[in-house]
Design a protein around this motif. Sequence first.
Motif, PDB file in Angstrom:
ATOM      1  N   LYS A 177      49.965  -6.710 -10.069  1.00  0.00           N
ATOM      2  CA  LYS A 177      48.803  -7.026 -10.905  1.00  0.00           C
ATOM      3  C   LYS A 177      48.205  -5.725 -11.431  1.00  0.00           C
ATOM      4  CE  LYS A 177      47.851 -11.036  -7.964  1.00  0.00           C
ATOM      5  NZ  LYS A 177      46.873 -11.660  -7.034  1.00  0.00           N
ATOM      6  N   PRO A 178      48.819  -5.135 -12.450  1.00  0.00           N
ATOM      7  CA  PRO A 178      48.388  -3.805 -12.889  1.00  0.00           C
ATOM      8  C   PRO A 178      46.966  -3.741 -13.420  1.00  0.00           C
ATOM      9  CG  PRO A 178      50.008  -4.745 -14.421  1.00  0.00           C
ATOM     10  CD  PRO A 178      49.991  -5.609 -13.214  1.00  0.00           C
ATOM     11  N   GLU A 179      46.390  -4.871 -13.806  1.00  0.00           N
ATOM     12  CA  GLU A 179      45.011  -4.844 -14.301  1.00  0.00           C
ATOM     13  C   GLU A 179      44.016  -4.446 -13.215  1.00  0.00           C
ATOM     14  OE1 GLU A 179      45.687  -9.218 -13.093  1.00  0.00           O
ATOM     15  OE2 GLU A 179      46.856  -7.572 -13.953  1.00  0.00           O
ATOM     16  N   ILE A 180      44.443  -4.520 -11.942  1.00  0.00           N
ATOM     17  CA  ILE A 180      43.582  -4.082 -10.842  1.00  0.00           C
ATOM     18  C   ILE A 180      43.139  -2.636 -11.063  1.00  0.00           C
ATOM     19  CG2 ILE A 180      43.573  -3.508  -8.369  1.00  0.00           C
ATOM     20  CD1 ILE A 180      45.342  -5.967  -7.922  1.00  0.00           C
ATOM     21  N   GLY A 192      38.404  -9.410 -18.873  1.00  0.00           N
ATOM     22  CA  GLY A 192      38.550  -9.408 -17.425  1.00  0.00           C
ATOM     23  C   GLY A 192      39.405 -10.510 -16.854  1.00  0.00           C
ATOM     24  N   ALA A 193      40.274 -11.119 -17.668  1.00  0.00           N
ATOM     25  CA  ALA A 193      41.159 -12.177 -17.173  1.00  0.00           C
ATOM     26  C   ALA A 193      42.209 -11.593 -16.220  1.00  0.00           C
ATOM     27  CB  ALA A 193      41.850 -12.868 -18.342  1.00  0.00           C
ATOM     28  N   TYR A 194      42.844 -12.461 -15.437  1.00  0.00           N
ATOM     29  CA  TYR A 194      43.926 -12.061 -14.536  1.00  0.00           C
ATOM     30  C   TYR A 194      45.262 -12.281 -15.235  1.00  0.00           C
ATOM     31  CZ  TYR A 194      40.295 -12.112 -10.960  1.00  0.00           C
ATOM     32  OH  TYR A 194      39.148 -11.873 -10.244  1.00  0.00           O
ATOM     33  N   VAL A 222      46.869  -9.604 -23.366  1.00  0.00           N
ATOM     34  CA  VAL A 222      46.299  -8.293 -23.020  1.00  0.00           C
ATOM     35  C   VAL A 222      44.861  -8.177 -23.526  1.00  0.00           C
ATOM     36  CG1 VAL A 222      48.527  -7.116 -22.874  1.00  0.00           C
ATOM     37  CG2 VAL A 222      47.283  -7.124 -25.046  1.00  0.00           C
ATOM     38  N   TYR A 223      44.559  -8.828 -24.636  1.00  0.00           N
ATOM     39  CA  TYR A 223      43.165  -8.854 -25.102  1.00  0.00           C
ATOM     40  C   TYR A 223      42.283  -9.524 -24.045  1.00  0.00           C
ATOM     41  CZ  TYR A 223      39.034  -9.643 -27.972  1.00  0.00           C
ATOM     42  OH  TYR A 223      37.749  -9.645 -28.443  1.00  0.00           O
ATOM     43  N   ASN A 268      50.526 -17.596 -17.514  1.00  0.00           N
ATOM     44  CA  ASN A 268      50.974 -18.965 -17.283  1.00  0.00           C
ATOM     45  C   ASN A 268      50.289 -19.937 -18.249  1.00  0.00           C
ATOM     46  OD1 ASN A 268      52.668 -18.236 -15.187  1.00  0.00           O
ATOM     47  ND2 ASN A 268      51.108 -18.538 -13.612  1.00  0.00           N
ATOM     48  N   HIS A 269      49.006 -19.709 -18.486  1.00  0.00           N
ATOM     49  CA  HIS A 269      48.260 -20.574 -19.402  1.00  0.00           C
ATOM     50  C   HIS A 269      48.842 -20.519 -20.817  1.00  0.00           C
ATOM     51  CE1 HIS A 269      44.948 -22.393 -21.603  1.00  0.00           C
ATOM     52  NE2 HIS A 269      44.847 -21.297 -22.337  1.00  0.00           N
TER      53      HIS A 269
END
Length: 448
Positions: A341-344, A20-22, A13-14, A28-29
């Motif tokens: 993708k809630p970060e959208i 701005g990561a997805y 989440v950081y 997965n990373h």
Amino acid sequence: MTKNGRQTAVEAVYRVNEEGAYSNLILNHLFKKYNLADQDRGLATELIYGSLRMRNHLDWILNQFADRRVNKMDKWTRNILRLGLYQIRFLDSIPDAVACNETVELAKDYQHSGAAGFVNGILRSILRSLDEIEFPQLKSNPVQHIRYKYSFPQWMVETWVKRYGVELTVDICSAFNQIPSKIIRQNRLKVTAEELQADLASVGIETEAISEIPQAFRVTNSSSLFQSNSFTAGYFQIQGLASIIAGHIMNPQPKDIVLDLCSAPGGKTTHLAELMANQGEIVANDLHEDKLELIERNCNRLGIRIVRTRAGDGRSLKFEKKFDRILVDAPCSGLGMIAKKPEIKWQKKPQDIDSLAELQLELLNNAGRFLKPKGELVYSTCTITHQENLEVINKFLAQNSDFELVDLSSWADKLGISSEFILEGSIQLLPTWQTNEGFFIAKLKKRV
């Protein structure tokens, strides 16, 4: 290196909130990096997507109890607090004391003793007053109520309230906050529907055929889906339900010559090939050459032989041939994918919409040049903004008198889509539809 679920979640989440990561890529990373056990993976996934989804809601509460506002806090501290509060507010399976103590330990791991004391004090204060937390009233201040209660940026809420009204906006936001179903598309080239379901059932994966939409199945326990022999053998493709609908509406025929102008990662491309019974030709173009390998891998896995990939800017590409059918699945704001993708919510800005609409119209105008007379073009986006959807179509029609809009009402009826999602002959799905996604589909025909 070993990390637990909470440590993985706070790192993810950081990266999403501050860099701005997805969410799907960083998740997965980190899963691979830390080799998490299944239980920790489940917890990390819930914490990441849940805290991203409800970020405004969590910040509203934190701002009532902290002596400094969330946006003034240390970046690690605010994300640690969000994870802790999310567990307290939304996860009944985790006792409040455990959530609080584990969050304090996170602060010690990633910050220092002072930050841990700060985190502990705020969460303890919230626990003492949890039942007294209030939000702006829906009746007197609907935009701020929806903004914080349902956790969306103000500009988005204002746009939707103006277009859809307060009640439907609440329904839209509620639907976007649900965890979406996993949908797969049966590969007719290799397997029947019955064989696919039986093969997946043999390894404990349950599927349900989606009524009225051919090839589409809802998966209820999908954790081992990618490890299944069915996936390796190319019996199915992961694909959103609305995206599957777009392929059926395009309705390509065997031996057609087809252009997919913006094809990566290839879900629609491969579906079109299946509908064509692997006969004819599909030119799969994408702006980014590095994405073409994924399309090719999917084609190989699914047994598809008629796709030819190429890289180029769809706004200026030139072709020596004309096409029977063209798909323009245009780059868009992606607001219809918020459930996945809630970060959208937090990464898109109002100014993005206008620039994307200009790009979409350029793509359409160029694609239209290469359509045969009487040929058909499908335009689709995974968003619900009017500027990127019907406005783009109307501008295109105003500039291209040799095209006409095909009324999709009969298609919608055939595919079980109710009339409320028909907009001037095109389909505008909202997340209140059955899979929590927003999607637009228009079909154009060239007269001469």
